[in-house]
Motif scaffolding. Sequence first.
Motif, PDB file in Angstrom:
ATOM      1  N   GLY A 152       0.819  -1.210   0.000  1.00  0.00           N
ATOM      2  CA  GLY A 152       0.000   0.000   0.000  1.00  0.00           C
ATOM      3  C   GLY A 152       0.849   1.254   0.000  1.00  0.00           C
ATOM      4  N   LEU A 153       1.935   1.243   0.771  1.00  0.00           N
ATOM      5  CA  LEU A 153       2.847   2.387   0.808  1.00  0.00           C
ATOM      6  C   LEU A 153       3.513   2.587  -0.551  1.00  0.00           C
ATOM      7  CD1 LEU A 153       4.313   4.593   2.393  1.00  0.00           C
ATOM      8  CD2 LEU A 153       5.987   2.861   3.100  1.00  0.00           C
ATOM      9  N   VAL A 198       2.328   1.714  -3.507  1.00  0.00           N
ATOM     10  CA  VAL A 198       1.341   2.231  -4.461  1.00  0.00           C
ATOM     11  C   VAL A 198       1.106   3.720  -4.240  1.00  0.00           C
ATOM     12  CG1 VAL A 198      -1.089   2.132  -5.159  1.00  0.00           C
ATOM     13  CG2 VAL A 198       0.220   0.004  -4.856  1.00  0.00           C
ATOM     14  N   ARG A 199       0.946   4.132  -2.983  1.00  0.00           N
ATOM     15  CA  ARG A 199       0.713   5.550  -2.715  1.00  0.00           C
ATOM     16  C   ARG A 199       1.907   6.404  -3.145  1.00  0.00           C
ATOM     17  NH1 ARG A 199      -1.602   3.173   1.880  1.00  0.00           N
ATOM     18  NH2 ARG A 199       0.277   3.546   3.148  1.00  0.00           N
ATOM     19  N   SER A 200       3.098   5.887  -2.910  1.00  0.00           N
ATOM     20  CA  SER A 200       4.296   6.622  -3.308  1.00  0.00           C
ATOM     21  C   SER A 200       4.378   6.768  -4.816  1.00  0.00           C
ATOM     22  CB  SER A 200       5.552   5.904  -2.786  1.00  0.00           C
ATOM     23  OG  SER A 200       5.560   5.839  -1.372  1.00  0.00           O
ATOM     24  N   GLU A 201       4.103   5.673  -5.541  1.00  0.00           N
ATOM     25  CA  GLU A 201       4.190   5.731  -6.997  1.00  0.00           C
ATOM     26  C   GLU A 201       3.072   6.603  -7.594  1.00  0.00           C
ATOM     27  OE1 GLU A 201       6.500   5.001  -8.886  1.00  0.00           O
ATOM     28  OE2 GLU A 201       7.763   3.659  -7.705  1.00  0.00           O
ATOM     29  N   ARG A 202       1.917   6.641  -6.960  1.00  0.00           N
ATOM     30  CA  ARG A 202       0.868   7.543  -7.424  1.00  0.00           C
ATOM     31  C   ARG A 202       1.319   8.990  -7.320  1.00  0.00           C
ATOM     32  NH1 ARG A 202      -4.278   4.758  -4.255  1.00  0.00           N
ATOM     33  NH2 ARG A 202      -4.610   2.997  -5.705  1.00  0.00           N
ATOM     34  N   LEU A 203       1.936   9.330  -6.199  1.00  0.00           N
ATOM     35  CA  LEU A 203       2.422  10.692  -6.000  1.00  0.00           C
ATOM     36  C   LEU A 203       3.529  11.023  -7.001  1.00  0.00           C
ATOM     37  CD1 LEU A 203       2.436  13.318  -4.375  1.00  0.00           C
ATOM     38  CD2 LEU A 203       4.036  12.223  -2.778  1.00  0.00           C
ATOM     39  N   LEU A 204       4.462  10.100  -7.186  1.00  0.00           N
ATOM     40  CA  LEU A 204       5.555  10.335  -8.119  1.00  0.00           C
ATOM     41  C   LEU A 204       5.060  10.434  -9.555  1.00  0.00           C
ATOM     42  CD1 LEU A 204       8.119   7.888  -6.512  1.00  0.00           C
ATOM     43  CD2 LEU A 204       8.357  10.379  -6.631  1.00  0.00           C
ATOM     44  N   ALA A 205       4.010   9.677  -9.887  1.00  0.00           N
ATOM     45  CA  ALA A 205       3.443   9.766 -11.230  1.00  0.00           C
ATOM     46  C   ALA A 205       2.904  11.164 -11.509  1.00  0.00           C
ATOM     47  CB  ALA A 205       2.345   8.722 -11.416  1.00  0.00           C
TER      48      ALA A 205
END
Length: 393
Positions: A140-141, A143-150
């Motif tokens: 989950g961490l 995914v949230r990190s990659e969403r922000l970086l995207a």
Amino acid sequence: MTYGDRIRVMEIIARLNVGGPATQVMGLCERLDADEFDHRLYAGHVDGGEADHLQLRQAETRVNRVPGLGRSVRPGDDVRSLIWLIGAMRAFRPHIVHTRTAKAGALGRVAARLAGIRAACVHVFHGHLLHGYFSPARRGLYVRSERLLASISDRLVTVGTQVRDDLLQAGIGKAEQYVVIPPGVRLGPIPDRLEARAALGLPQDAPVVGYVGRLTQVKRPDRFLAVADAVLRRSPECRFVICGGGELTPEVKRRGETAPDTFRLLGWRKDVETVYAAADVIMLTSDNEGTPLSLIEAGMAGVPVVSTRVGSVAEVVKDGHTGLLGGTDIAELAAHTLRLLSDRDLARRMGEAARDWTTQAFGVERLVADTQDLYRSLHMSSRRRRIPGGSNR
């Protein structure tokens, strides 16, 4: 284009350990048009226990070493890497920041924003960490990190359409951000089969199954060994060669020592073509993959494969035409392997089809052309968006 007008590209990767990302980076470093692109490579050091791609290949590529950058997450080192990258970006002022691997992708993209250089950011997913790596909480961490970086990325590149679709399903990025650029590979001359077997100490007439890759949990070498046991019950004369290394090497070595005439552990080899030439079948047993280079290389060597159907494997292996795909069931993978070992005509036809397909679809020249097109597109888009008077030159 004059020397000073070249498109400046800063490529960042956590480490150049033996594997797909390093192979792709080296292909680009060696073949990008130097008259059009000022391409500079930035990387950390390979951790202990991993093979260094540059040392193995005796490559002379210039690498700008980033202090503190590597595989492990260490807050102090990560902050040091981030600050160093910001300084390097302000000095080089790249038009494009091109990142690979999760850690370098995070540090590189954040550094580009903090440096204030208006560079276009592109990140490559050579696979993803959605399956087979983390606990649910850590996933989950991630995914949230990659969403922000995207959200601070101009383009997201994947090595296959399935990898892209998995990331989109996880809510990482938007469809219009994605570009699929399959790997590009160039294999060296393939030796004669009998010479290859002699070089590896293998019987000339025994069936041989090969494994090429990292010996790490997600690759499931334990599954490879279980399939080998199932094959040996039906074909006791079979031999298994394992080319690679990783944290599970001791466990694999212990298993091999129980039957030294049956299992041959080679470690990492520069002449991987010798392994493919000696094999009748190449097997991959992973829980998760991007677009595995070992299966591309096997195809280029004319060797059929048996693999789990994970990630973008089905985009490399045409099931029933260039190899056989299955689930994670040991019996199914063993049956596929025995089928190819017992039907030499079928294996030959699949190997020939694999050579034709992989050579056409996964050549390094195509990788370079696709990447150069991406760089040109990003540079032109960046120039159109640039605020009047705010030069990045």
